[in-house]
Design a protein around this motif. Structure first.
Motif, PDB file in Angstrom:
ATOM      1  N   SER A  67      38.257 -47.252  20.927  1.00 28.29           N
ATOM      2  CA  SER A  67      39.580 -47.063  20.332  1.00 28.29           C
ATOM      3  C   SER A  67      40.204 -45.820  20.956  1.00 28.29           C
ATOM      4  N   PHE A  68      41.512 -45.902  21.198  1.00 34.38           N
ATOM      5  CA  PHE A  68      42.230 -44.812  21.852  1.00 34.38           C
ATOM      6  C   PHE A  68      43.498 -44.480  21.069  1.00 34.38           C
ATOM      7  N   GLY A  69      43.522 -43.295  20.468  1.00 28.96           N
ATOM      8  CA  GLY A  69      44.749 -42.769  19.889  1.00 28.96           C
ATOM      9  C   GLY A  69      45.234 -43.443  18.631  1.00 28.96           C
ATOM     10  N   ALA A  70      44.366 -44.161  17.908  1.00 23.38           N
ATOM     11  CA  ALA A  70      44.822 -44.919  16.744  1.00 23.38           C
ATOM     12  C   ALA A  70      44.526 -44.260  15.407  1.00 23.38           C
ATOM     13  N   PHE A  71      43.654 -43.256  15.381  1.00 25.09           N
ATOM     14  CA  PHE A  71      43.126 -42.802  14.099  1.00 25.09           C
ATOM     15  C   PHE A  71      44.121 -42.017  13.252  1.00 25.09           C
ATOM     16  N   GLY A  72      45.204 -41.565  13.850  1.00 24.05           N
ATOM     17  CA  GLY A  72      46.228 -40.901  13.062  1.00 24.05           C
ATOM     18  C   GLY A  72      46.914 -41.830  12.076  1.00 24.05           C
ATOM     19  N   HIS A  73      46.706 -43.141  12.233  1.00 25.44           N
ATOM     20  CA  HIS A  73      47.318 -44.122  11.335  1.00 25.44           C
ATOM     21  C   HIS A  73      46.431 -44.471  10.145  1.00 25.44           C
ATOM     22  N   PHE A  74      45.324 -43.766   9.994  1.00 19.87           N
ATOM     23  CA  PHE A  74      44.431 -44.012   8.870  1.00 19.87           C
ATOM     24  C   PHE A  74      44.283 -42.734   8.053  1.00 19.87           C
ATOM     25  N   LEU A  75      44.446 -42.845   6.759  1.00 12.87           N
ATOM     26  CA  LEU A  75      44.236 -41.706   5.883  1.00 12.87           C
ATOM     27  C   LEU A  75      42.737 -41.414   5.788  1.00 12.87           C
ATOM     28  N   PRO A  76      42.360 -40.160   5.530  1.00 14.74           N
ATOM     29  CA  PRO A  76      40.926 -39.823   5.449  1.00 14.74           C
ATOM     30  C   PRO A  76      40.146 -40.725   4.504  1.00 14.74           C
ATOM     31  N   ARG A  77      40.748 -41.117   3.389  1.00 16.11           N
ATOM     32  CA  ARG A  77      40.030 -41.966   2.432  1.00 16.11           C
ATOM     33  C   ARG A  77      39.774 -43.379   2.971  1.00 16.11           C
ATOM     34  N   GLU A  78      40.477 -43.755   4.045  1.00 22.62           N
ATOM     35  CA  GLU A  78      40.289 -45.077   4.628  1.00 22.62           C
ATOM     36  C   GLU A  78      39.175 -45.121   5.672  1.00 22.62           C
ATOM     37  N   LEU A  79      38.723 -43.975   6.132  1.00 17.85           N
ATOM     38  CA  LEU A  79      37.742 -43.955   7.219  1.00 17.85           C
ATOM     39  C   LEU A  79      36.412 -44.605   6.846  1.00 17.85           C
ATOM     40  N   PRO A  80      35.861 -44.386   5.635  1.00 19.66           N
ATOM     41  CA  PRO A  80      34.592 -45.055   5.321  1.00 19.66           C
ATOM     42  C   PRO A  80      34.677 -46.569   5.466  1.00 19.66           C
ATOM     43  N   GLY A  81      35.747 -47.171   4.949  1.00 25.05           N
ATOM     44  CA  GLY A  81      35.896 -48.621   5.082  1.00 25.05           C
ATOM     45  C   GLY A  81      36.098 -49.054   6.510  1.00 25.05           C
ATOM     46  N   LEU A  82      36.883 -48.289   7.268  1.00 23.31           N
ATOM     47  CA  LEU A  82      37.125 -48.612   8.670  1.00 23.31           C
ATOM     48  C   LEU A  82      35.829 -48.574   9.468  1.00 23.31           C
ATOM     49  N   PHE A  83      35.065 -47.506   9.305  1.00 18.72           N
ATOM     50  CA  PHE A  83      33.814 -47.376  10.058  1.00 18.72           C
ATOM     51  C   PHE A  83      32.795 -48.431   9.638  1.00 18.72           C
ATOM     52  N   ALA A  84      32.793 -48.801   8.360  1.00 19.68           N
ATOM     53  CA  ALA A  84      31.892 -49.852   7.898  1.00 19.68           C
ATOM     54  C   ALA A  84      32.236 -51.188   8.564  1.00 19.68           C
ATOM     55  N   ARG A  85      33.544 -51.470   8.734  1.00 27.79           N
ATOM     56  CA  ARG A  85      33.944 -52.702   9.389  1.00 27.79           C
ATOM     57  C   ARG A  85      33.537 -52.696  10.864  1.00 27.79           C
ATOM     58  N   VAL A  86      33.720 -51.558  11.534  1.00 27.55           N
ATOM     59  CA  VAL A  86      33.298 -51.484  12.934  1.00 27.55           C
ATOM     60  C   VAL A  86      31.790 -51.698  13.043  1.00 27.55           C
ATOM     61  N   HIS A  87      31.035 -51.066  12.144  1.00 27.31           N
ATOM     62  CA  HIS A  87      29.585 -51.235  12.138  1.00 27.31           C
ATOM     63  C   HIS A  87      29.218 -52.712  11.995  1.00 27.31           C
ATOM     64  N   SER A  88      29.972 -53.443  11.171  1.00 29.23           N
ATOM     65  CA  SER A  88      29.646 -54.836  10.880  1.00 29.23           C
ATOM     66  C   SER A  88      29.910 -55.778  12.054  1.00 29.23           C
ATOM     67  N   VAL A  89      30.782 -55.398  12.987  1.00 31.71           N
ATOM     68  CA  VAL A  89      31.090 -56.300  14.112  1.00 31.71           C
ATOM     69  C   VAL A  89      30.286 -55.957  15.364  1.00 31.71           C
ATOM     70  N   LEU A  90      29.502 -54.893  15.310  1.00 33.34           N
ATOM     71  CA  LEU A  90      28.634 -54.533  16.427  1.00 33.34           C
ATOM     72  C   LEU A  90      27.272 -55.198  16.281  1.00 33.34           C
ATOM     73  N   ARG A  91      26.718 -55.622  17.389  1.00 33.85           N
ATOM     74  CA  ARG A  91      25.331 -56.049  17.403  1.00 33.85           C
ATOM     75  C   ARG A  91      24.433 -54.821  17.228  1.00 33.85           C
ATOM     76  N   PRO A  92      23.237 -54.995  16.678  1.00 31.95           N
ATOM     77  CA  PRO A  92      22.311 -53.859  16.600  1.00 31.95           C
ATOM     78  C   PRO A  92      22.114 -53.210  17.975  1.00 31.95           C
ATOM     79  N   GLY A  93      22.241 -51.894  18.014  1.00 29.98           N
ATOM     80  CA  GLY A  93      22.164 -51.164  19.273  1.00 29.98           C
ATOM     81  C   GLY A  93      23.489 -50.984  19.964  1.00 29.98           C
ATOM     82  N   GLY A  94      24.543 -51.676  19.482  1.00 32.71           N
ATOM     83  CA  GLY A  94      25.868 -51.528  20.079  1.00 32.71           C
ATOM     84  C   GLY A  94      26.499 -50.190  19.751  1.00 32.71           C
ATOM     85  N   SER A  95      27.550 -49.839  20.501  1.00 27.95           N
ATOM     86  CA  SER A  95      28.161 -48.514  20.396  1.00 27.95           C
ATOM     87  C   SER A  95      29.643 -48.580  20.069  1.00 27.95           C
ATOM     88  N   PHE A  96      30.075 -47.641  19.255  1.00 28.73           N
ATOM     89  CA  PHE A  96      31.481 -47.404  18.925  1.00 28.73           C
ATOM     90  C   PHE A  96      31.866 -46.103  19.618  1.00 28.73           C
TER      91      PHE A  96
END
Length: 244
Positions: free
Chosen positions: A128-157
Motif C-alpha cells: 500500500s502506498f500513501g493511503a493510510f491517512g484515510h483511516f482513523l486510528p480506531r479503524e486500523l485494527p480492523g484494517l490490519f485484520a482484513r489484510v492478515h486474512s487475505v495473506l497466505r501464511p508466510g505472506g508479507s504486508f
C-alpha cells in the motif's frame, strides 16, 4: 505544487467538500499530476527492496488508486496482481494506464472497501502506498485484520513510511495546519472527508500490526539516506503473517 495538467483550486475545493469516494472520483483524471501521488523515487526504492526478497506469486495493491503500486507488484510477482480501491474513477484511470503500458503478469481490478476485502487467503504480498491517512486510528485494527486474512501464511504486508518532519521545520507546521483544517471541515460539513497526515504514527502502527498477528520488521530504504540523528529518512515496514 501543481503542474498545468493538475487540478485547479476550484476542482480541489469540490473534492474537499465531497465524500472521500466521490472526491477521488472527481480527482482521478488529474491525480497523477498532484503531489498526492507517491513519488517515483519511493516506488522505485520499494521495488528494489522487494526484488531482493522475491519473487512472489500473487500480489495485492491495497487502495491502489491509479495503479502506481500495481506497477511495483508487476515487477516482483510472477503470476497475478490485483488492485483494489473503492473509487470507481481511480480504477477507471488505472485500467486505462496499465493497459496502455502492457500487462505482465495478469492484472485484475476490484472495487471494494479495504475494511471489507472480498478475498480468501490468496496473496503472498500486499502493498500500500500513501493511503493510510484515510483511516482513523480506531479503524486500523480492523484494517490490519482484513489484510492478515487475505495473506497466505508466510505472506508479507509491505508499505513505506517517511520519517515525520521535525517540529522546527516548515513541513511540520504545514502538516499540522492541514490536519487542523480537515478537522474543522469535518466538524461543520457532511459527508466527512478523512485525510489526516499526522494520524498514522509508526509506534502505534507496529503495535496494531503485532496484535493482528504479524511479525513486524523495519527496513531502511538506503536511497534516501539518514537524518542527523542517524535514523532513516524512509523506512519500509514488512509485516509477515506467521505460519498457522
Amino acid at each position: 505544487m501543481f503542474g498545468p495538467e493538475g487540478p485547479s483550486l476550484r476542482e480541489l475545493a469540490g473534492q474537499a467538500l465531497s465524500s472521500v469516494e466521490r472526491g477521488y472520483d472527481l480527482l482521478a483524471p488529474k491525480f497523477d499530476h498532484t503531489p498526492f501521488r507517491t513519488p517515483d523515487s519511493v516506488l522505485s526504492a520499494v521495488t528494489k527492496a522487494l526484488a531482493r526478497t522475491g519473487p512472489y506469486d500473487d500480489g495485492l495493491d491495497l487502495c491502489c488508486g491509479t495503479g502506481a503500486g500495481v506497477d511495483v507488484l508487476a515487477r516482483v510477482c510472477r503470476r497475478s496482481v490485483t488492485g483494489v480501491d473503492f473509487s470507481a474513477g481511480m480504477l477507471d484511470v488505472a485500467r486505462q494506464r496499465v493497459r496502455a503500458e502492457g500487462e505482465a503478469p495478469r492484472v485484475a481490478w476490484v472495487r471494494a472497501d479495504a475494511r471489507a476485502l472480498p478475498f480468501a487467503p490468496a496473496f503472498d504480498l500486499v502493498v500500500s502506498f500513501g493511503a493510510f491517512g484515510h483511516f482513523l486510528p480506531r479503524e486500523l485494527p480492523g484494517l490490519f485484520a482484513r489484510v492478515h486474512s487475505v495473506l497466505r501464511p508466510g505472506g508479507s504486508f509491505v508499505f513505506p513510511v517517511v520519517a515525520p518532519p521535525r517540529p522546527a521545520s516548515v513541513g511540520y507546521w504545514m502538516l499540522l495546519g492541514f490536519d487542523a483544517v480537515m478537522r474543522v471541515r469535518n466538524a461543520v460539513w457532511r459527508p466527512p472527508f478523512v485525510m489526516y497526515y499526522r494520524a498514522f504514527r509508526l509506534g502505534e502502527v507496529r503495535d496494531e500490526l503485532a496484535r493482528a498477528g504479524f511479525a513486524v520488521e523495519l527496513r531502511a530504504l538506503p536511497e534516501f539516506g539518514r537524518r542527523r540523528d542517524g535514523s532513516p529518512r524512509v523506512r519500509m515496514v514488512v509485516a509477515r503473517r506467521l505460519p498457522d
